[in-house]
Enzyme design. Structure first.
Site, PDB file in Angstrom:
ATOM      1  N   LYS C  49      18.643 -14.015  44.062  1.00 14.85           N
ATOM      2  CA  LYS C  49      17.018 -14.302  44.513  1.00 14.85           C
ATOM      3  C   LYS C  49      16.361 -14.611  45.860  1.00 14.85           C
ATOM      4  O   LYS C  49      16.743 -15.602  46.161  1.00 14.85           O
ATOM      5  CB  LYS C  49      16.583 -14.924  43.068  1.00 14.85           C
ATOM      6  CG  LYS C  49      15.022 -13.887  42.997  1.00 14.85           C
ATOM      7  CD  LYS C  49      14.918 -14.772  41.366  1.00 14.85           C
ATOM      8  CE  LYS C  49      15.975 -13.873  40.308  1.00 14.85           C
ATOM      9  NZ  LYS C  49      15.324 -14.375  39.039  1.00 14.85           N
ATOM     10  N   ASN C 131      14.992 -11.995  54.728  1.00 18.75           N
ATOM     11  CA  ASN C 131      13.932 -11.585  54.087  1.00 18.75           C
ATOM     12  C   ASN C 131      12.931 -11.148  55.205  1.00 18.75           C
ATOM     13  O   ASN C 131      11.858 -11.978  54.728  1.00 18.75           O
ATOM     14  CB  ASN C 131      13.734 -11.487  53.226  1.00 18.75           C
ATOM     15  CG  ASN C 131      12.825 -10.473  52.054  1.00 18.75           C
ATOM     16  OD1 ASN C 131      12.884  -8.971  53.363  1.00 18.75           O
ATOM     17  ND2 ASN C 131      12.632 -10.123  51.293  1.00 18.75           N
ATOM     18  N   CYS C 134       8.506  -9.064  54.618  1.00 21.83           N
ATOM     19  CA  CYS C 134       7.021  -9.478  53.745  1.00 21.83           C
ATOM     20  C   CYS C 134       6.276  -9.740  55.515  1.00 21.83           C
ATOM     21  O   CYS C 134       5.713  -9.797  55.987  1.00 21.83           O
ATOM     22  CB  CYS C 134       7.831 -10.806  54.216  1.00 21.83           C
ATOM     23  SG  CYS C 134       8.321 -11.533  52.190  1.00 21.83           S
ATOM     24  N   THR C 270      19.665  -2.011  42.124  1.00 20.42           N
ATOM     25  CA  THR C 270      19.154  -1.992  40.516  1.00 20.42           C
ATOM     26  C   THR C 270      20.320  -0.806  39.781  1.00 20.42           C
ATOM     27  O   THR C 270      19.746  -1.518  38.318  1.00 20.42           O
ATOM     28  CB  THR C 270      18.574  -0.222  40.991  1.00 20.42           C
ATOM     29  OG1 THR C 270      17.568  -0.654  41.435  1.00 20.42           O
ATOM     30  CG2 THR C 270      17.524   0.080  39.319  1.00 20.42           C
TER      31      THR C 270
HETATM   32  C1  LIG Z   1      13.535  -6.209  40.787  1.00 20.38           C
HETATM   33  C2  LIG Z   1      14.098  -6.363  42.494  1.00 20.38           C
HETATM   34  C3  LIG Z   1      13.797  -7.265  43.008  1.00 20.38           C
HETATM   35  C4  LIG Z   1      14.188  -7.625  44.033  1.00 20.38           C
HETATM   36  N1  LIG Z   1      14.117  -8.700  45.373  1.00 20.38           N
HETATM   37  C5  LIG Z   1      13.894  -8.686  46.196  1.00 20.38           C
HETATM   38  C6  LIG Z   1      14.296 -10.064  47.012  1.00 20.38           C
HETATM   39  O1  LIG Z   1      13.665 -10.702  45.993  1.00 20.38           O
HETATM   40  N2  LIG Z   1      14.793  -9.717  48.281  1.00 20.38           N
HETATM   41  C7  LIG Z   1      15.278  -9.050  48.933  1.00 20.38           C
HETATM   42  O2  LIG Z   1      15.670  -9.016  49.983  1.00 20.38           O
HETATM   43  N3  LIG Z   1      15.130  -7.740  48.691  1.00 20.38           N
HETATM   44  C8  LIG Z   1      15.188  -7.839  47.199  1.00 20.38           C
HETATM   45  N4  LIG Z   1      14.683  -6.636  46.047  1.00 20.38           N
HETATM   46  C9  LIG Z   1      15.346  -5.915  47.671  1.00 20.38           C
HETATM   47  C10 LIG Z   1      17.284  -5.240  46.598  1.00 20.38           C
HETATM   48  O3  LIG Z   1      17.867  -6.241  47.496  1.00 20.38           O
HETATM   49  C11 LIG Z   1      17.543  -4.106  47.509  1.00 20.38           C
HETATM   50  O4  LIG Z   1      17.792  -4.099  48.789  1.00 20.38           O
HETATM   51  C12 LIG Z   1      17.148  -2.716  47.067  1.00 20.38           C
HETATM   52  O5  LIG Z   1      16.769  -2.604  45.539  1.00 20.38           O
HETATM   53  C13 LIG Z   1      17.667  -1.249  46.991  1.00 20.38           C
HETATM   54  O6  LIG Z   1      19.094  -1.014  46.735  1.00 20.38           O
HETATM   55  P1  LIG Z   1      19.279  -0.717  45.859  1.00 20.38           P
HETATM   56  O7  LIG Z   1      18.735   0.747  45.711  1.00 20.38           O
HETATM   57  O8  LIG Z   1      20.583  -0.771  45.139  1.00 20.38           O
HETATM   58  O9  LIG Z   1      18.259  -1.491  44.255  1.00 20.38           O
HETATM   59  C14 LIG Z   1      14.783  -6.581  45.216  1.00 20.38           C
HETATM   60  C15 LIG Z   1      14.873  -5.430  44.086  1.00 20.38           C
HETATM   61  C16 LIG Z   1      14.566  -5.149  43.149  1.00 20.38           C
HETATM   62  C17 LIG Z   1      14.788  -3.759  42.048  1.00 20.38           C
END
Ligand SMILES: Cc1cc2nc3c(=O)[nH]c(=O)nc-3n(C[C@H](O)[C@H](O)[C@H](O)COP(=O)(O)O)c2cc1C
Ligand SMILES: Cc1cc2nc3c(=O)[nH]c(=O)nc-3n(C[C@H](O)[C@H](O)[C@H](O)COP(=O)(O)OP(=O)(O)OC[C@H]3O[C@@H](n4cnc5c(N)ncnc54)[C@H](O)[C@@H]3O)c2cc1C
Ligand SMILES: Cc1cc2nc3c(=O)[nH]c(=O)nc-3n(C[C@H](O)[C@H](O)[C@H](O)COP(=O)(O)OP(=O)(O)OC[C@H]3O[C@@H](n4cnc5c(N)ncnc54)[C@H](O)[C@@H]3O)c2cc1C
Ligand SMILES: Cc1cc2nc3c(=O)[nH]c(=O)nc-3n(C[C@H](O)[C@H](O)[C@H](O)COP(=O)(O)O)c2cc1C
Ligand code: FES
Ligand code: FES
Lengths: 287, 307, 307, 287
Positions: C49, C131, C134, C270
């Protein structure tokens, strides 16, 4: 052409991986011509968002469920499980709701010549030939069906053609049913027997290309039914085009499979680097 | 229970629409293709397929591929060309009492200007919808719609050649859509429609080839709706001219999301392929929503977002 | 039929991974949350996370909303803070023989630097995932990841404070992702992961309120996959460093699309919510694909796109 | 907690808009505690992508289909159709496959005091109270259920509680079943009768807030079961938080409904501008 919101009457696996679905469709039979198709979609919104195109296999009628009600007209498709959409379809039950658009497209042209009528089907490509056979026999023609499949599992509904009075010749690549070898081999043999013939074909692209070569060498009129990825089915999205005769980058000639086809006279098409033989189609061609 | 029916009429760039629902360009042909399913007189407007100076044959196939809750298309803007459109397609519009928005594009600045000029005196065309999501072949393929200067330039030029209400259709493939929106507003746009498709790609893992011959294509359908709603919300805040919302609208509820964030009207694209009668169901659904909510006028919903 | 099993091992920025599949940050907690469903020793890596300098409480609720084939989230980067992470979460990683990528962020340039510094000597952390999606609170909220200069600056600073392999995670909300990719490569990134979420919005039509309290949120899930594949394809062409593909991966077939366009590894986000065992199924599916295709090594698939 | 890929045994409408689904789930009963929940999803990939959370209504066992096979353990949910996901669930048939994750979360804490045990259910909020009633009765407690609903259609499964030996009191807003009025009116009356009581409640947020006020005024211990939008159900996404006691923007105190709940002691929560009373929830609160 009508947009039905209707239900499934039955949905059965008829050969490993092949399914037959009967759909309630009042008024469909009267409107449907051989070689036309439908766009179908389970009503339950599903990940497969777009409708899928299917040939019309046959139409028919069941007695009413209760006396006094009108008879239940239906249409049938035969489909092969190739991807997510068709897999989901095979999970449906009688009573499940589907959305059906059709009949769509231009079907086979029936020429009332006395030439021999030869139908060539490859695998699921047999589908549009049944209504055609019915129509030809109705007009008093004698009909031959050359049916090819990879294995015996890919040879479908032949007895139904026989019941119509069609002479059928089955061949399979592995010899597991009928003659061993390609259906085109059978076609060459047959064509050499008739002084005058007309061919109607539907099947995978490589088969159609071979049939085209055979027919054009012998000057035999040929109609083919094509497949193409479709979004709308009615000529609006322009997603389903195939290359027409004389197509070039400078003078492009794209034809809409859904509206100008799916049945084309072989001469309408560009058989050079012809219709889409690759990309997105299941192994072994588009059908 | 016999209250009078709520009013769905909206005004976009001075044009009175009987309701805020119309097709998105390229998904409804020239209108006639769908006349068997949709009474065109019930639509807020008709939006034509994108027109260019010369007829365009479009891209090689395969041109479309389904993705999860979306589709990629690279039709390549196949169209009959502006002159044939005027001659062959326009007469059909005369009998309809529905405004016609002619969507068009060019590969150079000059082409944009010339198409606008040729549409200037066509009585059947109510308004122009200018698609700026095309690469400028002369400027090394920079997409007009991703650069505020280029976007403003093309809008000014079109403005010069044509007096009809001018709707500019924005590309979503940008860092900040409000910059482009403000640029086209200043250059003289009367309304903005957004969004066009997101650029996407899908691969056939067996053949290792892109699923569409053009490699990349435009992603449309419900998959993109949240991005579209966000961008419409941003653009509504950024400009004073009306905004037409587009992107993944399948149901009345989807359309209402756009209206609530402030879109004056909506366009329905991919949904037409899935259900040719989709727009009629959406219009009926919007009316039913107004009745349920006890509202008399759709304008009470437009921009009603509560933050 | 008793051929030896194909090799799934890949190398990303000098790190040997037993296979190319790992969780996406923020969708797998710190790993432990999923240990009941997933043998963490089977994953290519663990991605934590997002960590910040101080603990973050996150956004008000509702924080998530489902959209068609996607979800919006505005968790607000809730996390325990880097120090608690090192103290409480890291010990758990010692028994696992799986590389750990620490995802982190800052609200100012200095914060980014400081978090990097505090992670510099933590042995359990194999690599950093930076990341940059932001907003920079000091620079009026301009998002680091949408500006090549700001992106390069943050990468250089982090580089200065930490020698571990540095993966930079890009935002897709930009006009041209290759510009950002090249900027972070030049600034010293060892690898790029892309994409983060697309910004989206959804409205509750009854209450007229956004479905998530933060108004907009990040769109993830299969809806965005075509956009992600396109961007990974672009970035792979643009830079020499390895790329990790992310966005809407649900199945082995989805993962293979990314590998074919040239991603060296993939992250699954996801999908973990929908099926906690999704990554294991994806790993098995990739292996099965190699067997079916008669390939011995996943590296034969990576970048095998045929145009 | 287990990730089941299993099938539906039955799926029936028990009141207009309310459905009861029985799912094959070996080993589930032994693992499930009152107040826990499951995350469920039809296997057929559907537009509703995320799993949906549901309380565990009851568990049980059917004789094997053929002699010699093990008995068929199942778990049951009761669900109300409120949106797309639950609508799709109601279209499923026996034999259809579902994915079930659970049991999840922290359930009710049973205090072995001699105080009166009062269960308060509002509409579908009745669900988690059945296992609780069973457990309390097992331990020899006398259990009262105050069951409220908007109309008679919203009053579910009361006879099943009665068969357990629970004293039930039904009230409906429109008086179409039982007493007319809010369930909280009944609660106030009952509480005044017992010198010492404990309350367990589940239902729409406004009801829970009223129950909390009533109990805190009287110093009666209260446990509530909450709802919240969930993605993962296991504490990873942090999407399901509610405001805990003493929460402020400066010193936020968010609790995960899925992991720290769904059952909370009332004192753990911020009842001020409390747990999510708006946004995304069906009319009339979260249940
Ligand atoms: C609930 C949630 C929390 C996320 N938290 C972060 C995070 O803390 N840091 C980050 O770089 N990306 C975060 N993401 C983005 C994911 O790492 C990823 O880049 C994005 O969800 C696309 O991938 P997916 O379609 O497989 O979910 C988060 C995504 C979701 C759905
Ligand atoms: C006019 C016409 C008639 C057809 N008749 C029949 C028939 O009678 N029986 C039968 O089994 N099949 C028929 N097909 C092929 C059938 O449409 C496809 O097998 C089906 O769309 C595959 O869907 P899927 O979701 O299972 O596959 P997927 O591969 O998951 O589909 C993904 C996308 O590709 C498209 N697609 C994939 N394969 C084909 C294909 N071969 N042709 C067109 N689009 C394709 C789908 O429509 C969908 O948009 C016909 C196709 C056309 C154009
Ligand atoms: C711990 C817990 C136990 C529950 N137990 C039951 C039960 O036993 N029986 C029952 O009928 N319902 C129960 N619910 C509510 C149930 O989860 C929702 O009614 C259901 O998710 C709605 O899905 P939908 O697709 O039909 O609605 P939609 O409104 O279309 O759903 C859209 C999104 O919102 C979420 N959502 C909508 N309403 C709720 C809600 N009230 N709570 C949580 N998420 C929601 C959905 O999960 C989905 O992500 C419970 C919820 C929780 C958190
Ligand atoms: C097959 C197809 C063709 C399109 N052609 C055009 C076009 O010619 N001009 C244009 O401005 N947009 C075109 N679009 C974009 C749509 O008008 C619309 O902006 C986009 O599809 C998003 O809406 P939707 O999600 O409702 O489809 C096309 C879209 C599709 C799917
Ligand atoms: S399928 Fe749309 S034009 Fe043929
Ligand atoms: S639902 Fe994901 S943390 Fe609770």
């Amino acid at each position: 052409m009508k947009n039905y919101q209707t239900i499934i009457l039955s949905n059965l696996e008829i050969s490993p991986g092949y399914w037959r679905m009967r759909i309630l469709a009042p008024g469909f039979a009267a409107a449907a011509a051989p070689g036309q198709f439908v766009m179908l979609r389970p009503e339950l919104a599903l990940p497969t968002m777009l409708r899928r195109p299917f040939g019309i296999f046959r139409t028919g009628c069941l007695p009413p469920e209760c006396a006094g009600l009108p008879p239940r007209e239906y249409m049938e498709i035969l489909y092969k499980i190739v991807g997510q959409g068709t897999r989901i379809m095979s999970d449906l039950h009688a009573g499940d709701r589907v959305e059906l658009l059709g009949p769509l497209g231009r079907g086979f042209t029936i020429n009332d010549t006395s030439c021999a009528k030869i139908l060539v089907g490859g695998g699921i490509g047999l589908v549009p030939l049944f209504l055609l056979a019915e129509a030809l026999i109705d007009k008093g023609h004698q009909v031959r069906l050359l049916m090819g499949g990879r294995t015996r599992d890919d040879v479908l509904a032949v007895t139904e053609f026989e019941r119509l009075g069609v002479e059928t010749y089955v061949s399979t690549d592995d010899g597991s049913l009928g003659e061993e070898g390609l259906v085109t081999k059978v076609l060459e043999r047959k064509l050499s027997k008739y002084p005058c013939a007309e061919v109607y074909a539907c099947g995978p692209m490589p088969m159609l290309a071979a049939v085209e070569r055979i027919c054009s060498e012998r000057n035999v009129p040929l109609q083919v039914s094509l497949e193409s990825h479709m979004a709308c089915g009615v000529g609006a999205c322009l997603g389903c085009v195939v290359k027409g005769a004389g197509h070039s980058d400078q003078r492009p000639n794209y034809l809409c499979t859904c509206k100008e086809g799916p049945v084309f006279a072989a001469g309408q098409l560009d058989w050079g680097r012809a219709v889409n033989t690759e990309g997105g189609c299941p192994e072994g061609g588009c059908r | 229970m016999n209250a009078k029916r709520p009013s769905l009429a909206v005004n976009v760039a001075g044009i009175e629409l009987r309701n805020p629902v119309m097709p998105a360009s390229g998904t409804f042909g020239y209108g006639e293709e769908y006349s068997a399913f949709v009474d065109l007189k019930k639509l807020g407007a008709i939006v034509t397929k994108g027109l260019s100076l010369n007829p365009k044959a479009g891209n090689p196939m395969p041109r479309i591929a389904e993705t999860t809750s979306g589709m990629l298309n690279a039709i390549g803007l196949q169209n009959v060309g502006v002159d044939t459109f005027v001659e062959k397609k326009c007469p059909y519009y005369r009998v309809l009492d529905t405004p016609v928005f002619a969507n068009f594009f060019g590969n150079t600045l000059e082409e944009y200007g010339e198409v606008a000029r040729r549409l200037a005196d066509v009585p059947e065309v109510t308004a122009l919808e200018l698609n700026i999501s095309c690469p400028n072949v002369k400027q090394g393929g920079i997409v007009f719609g991703t650069d505020p200067k280029a976007a403003a330039e093309v809008v000014s030029l079109v403005r010069k050649h044509n007096d009809k209400p001018l709707i500019v259709k924005l590309s979503p493939n940008v860092t900040d859509i409000t910059v482009i929106a403000r640029a086209v507003e200043e250059a003289g746009a009367d309304a903005i429609s957004c969004i066009n498709t997101l650029t996407g790609m899908a691969i056939d893992i067996r053949t290792r080839k892109p699923k569409i011959a053009n490699r990349t294509g435009g992603l449309s359908g419900p998959a993109i709706r949240p991005v579209a709603v966000r961008m419409v919300h941003q653009v509504v805040q950024a400009v004073k001219i009306p905004v037409i919302g587009i992107g993944g609208i399948m149901t009345a509820s989807d359309a209402l999301e756009f209206l609530i964030v402030g879109a004056r009207a909506v366009q329905v694209g991919t949904a037409n392929f899935i259900d040719p009668a989709a727009m009629l169901a959406i219009i009926d659904g919007i009316e039913a929503f107004l009745v349920e909510e006890g509202l008399e006028d759709i304008n009470q919903v437009i921009g009603s977002l509560s933050l």
